[in-house]
Design an enzyme around this catalytic site. Sequence first.
Site, PDB file in Angstrom:
ATOM      1  N   THR A 157      -4.633  -6.383  -8.887  1.00 29.22           N
ATOM      2  CA  THR A 157      -4.468  -7.835  -8.946  1.00 29.22           C
ATOM      3  C   THR A 157      -5.712  -8.507  -8.392  1.00 29.22           C
ATOM      4  O   THR A 157      -6.260  -8.090  -7.372  1.00 29.22           O
ATOM      5  CB  THR A 157      -3.237  -8.295  -8.148  1.00 29.22           C
ATOM      6  N   PHE A 180      -7.431 -11.849  -6.799  1.00 29.88           N
ATOM      7  CA  PHE A 180      -7.112 -13.022  -5.986  1.00 29.88           C
ATOM      8  C   PHE A 180      -8.353 -13.888  -5.812  1.00 29.88           C
ATOM      9  O   PHE A 180      -9.479 -13.381  -5.825  1.00 29.88           O
ATOM     10  CB  PHE A 180      -6.615 -12.598  -4.594  1.00 29.88           C
TER      11      PHE A 180
END
Length: 276
Positions: A172, A174
């Site tokens: 992921t 960010f």
Amino acid sequence: MSGRIAFQGELGAYSHQACAQARPDFTPVPCQTFEDVVEMTRSGAVDLGMLAVENSTYGRVADVHSLLPKAGLHIVDEAFVRVHVNLLGVKGAKLADVTEAHGHVVILPQCAGFLKEHGIKGHVSSDNARAAREVAEGGDKTRAALASELAAEIYGLDVLARHIEDHKNNTTRFLVMSRHADHSRRADRMVTTFTFRVRNIPAALYKAMGGFATNGVNMTKLESYMVGGTFTATEFYADIEGHPEDANVKLALEELAYFTTQIQILGVYPSDRVRG
């Protein structure tokens, strides 16, 4: 430097892990929604905000890209977190005891193979860390949570199975948000993120993109989304490699401006991505 950094989710969430990785000296502050993260950062209640924007398996995080242009904040850093999904149970539980696993709607498909193999039924939770907390509070050996090892530590759970995600490169991305822009060249490799709207002329997007190709600027992301809930206005979100003061980037942005009605620089920050 130390301070406070807000993230969406509860303590032990993957966003919390991102905060610990990117800003280990900062105190993490959990928020219920992405909008709460933005508002706390904008108001000065915290120094920075951590926003998840995309996952290598699931795709982009809904609403975040449309939230960024109007947030009044600036991207100052990026962080890539390897998402290891773990099956967490109460103390003394065994894998064979578990009949149901609770996790966010994004996490459940990422470990569907494991759950099917072990006959475990998935249940949607609003947050992975919340699922871990609720499993710990419930004390039921048949219920488990899909969450990080950090969540296991925080809520006193046992890791019944580690790294059960179907895709072993599950990551992921960010973005670290601040009230203050920092466009300084503080790394050898920089990323510039911006949004733009093209003029209403034939082949406007094609022409706007031409400047990046002819000037050798690598565009690593280009996404579109509707503006104002209509089908008549489209905004584009883009990441490019380089700094606005680089000669080739400057020329590309100048050419882009000719074919657009609006350009907004969201951030200029060091690249945390690994080249393939």
